[in-house]
Design a protein around this motif. Sequence first.
Motif, short mmCIF file in Angstrom:
data_model
loop_
_atom_site.label_atom_id
_atom_site.label_comp_id
_atom_site.label_asym_id
_atom_site.label_seq_id
_atom_site.Cartn_x
_atom_site.Cartn_y
_atom_site.Cartn_z
N ASN A 35 0.82 -1.21 0.00
CA ASN A 35 0.00 0.00 0.00
C ASN A 35 0.85 1.26 0.00
O ASN A 35 0.53 2.24 -0.68
N THR A 94 -6.31 2.89 -0.66
CA THR A 94 -6.00 3.45 0.65
C THR A 94 -5.95 4.97 0.65
O THR A 94 -5.77 5.58 1.69
N THR A 122 -5.10 6.22 4.36
CA THR A 122 -5.34 5.25 5.44
C THR A 122 -4.08 4.44 5.73
O THR A 122 -3.98 3.84 6.79
N THR A 123 -3.13 4.43 4.82
CA THR A 123 -1.86 3.73 5.05
C THR A 123 -0.99 4.51 6.02
O THR A 123 -0.50 3.99 7.00
#
Length: 155
Positions: A35, A94, A122-123
């Motif tokens: 990610n 992400t 979100t990573t």
Amino acid sequence: MVKRRGFTLYEMLLVLAVVTSLTTLVGFQSNRRTNMAAEQAFWPAWQRVWQTGRQQAIQLRQPLRLSVDQKTGTTTLRVIRSGRLLSRLRPPATLKWRGGESSWQLLPHRGTAPRLVEWYSTTYRCWWYQTIQLGGNLIHVESAQQRRSSGLSPA
């Protein structure tokens, strides 16, 4: 005395639990790295869409529309008159589009004021604020652990 061959049920369950735990830990770390790499590769590609759009507007001598789908973050570049799709870029799952303008007109021989857009990763668990000059360059990128309280106004 009876000779035992193989493992007991408890030994098998213990080995299975250890192997499952290690596999899970390694899998999560691998997924996070994937990610991170996907997000890092997205930013230069996104900048290229802007630069390409500006260059194609000049070459075609026609205004182009660069728009971002606010739900998916997918960026599209189209010729305004014909609606022909020139480019499409999907962000990693992400990375979420969170604010700012979502549609711009790229004119062949005129620049406009810089625009500020907002993404959430979100990573990395951070907010990305990007000031984009419609001439095709990212002129300022800033990250923050917390969202700006006043939305997109500069800090």
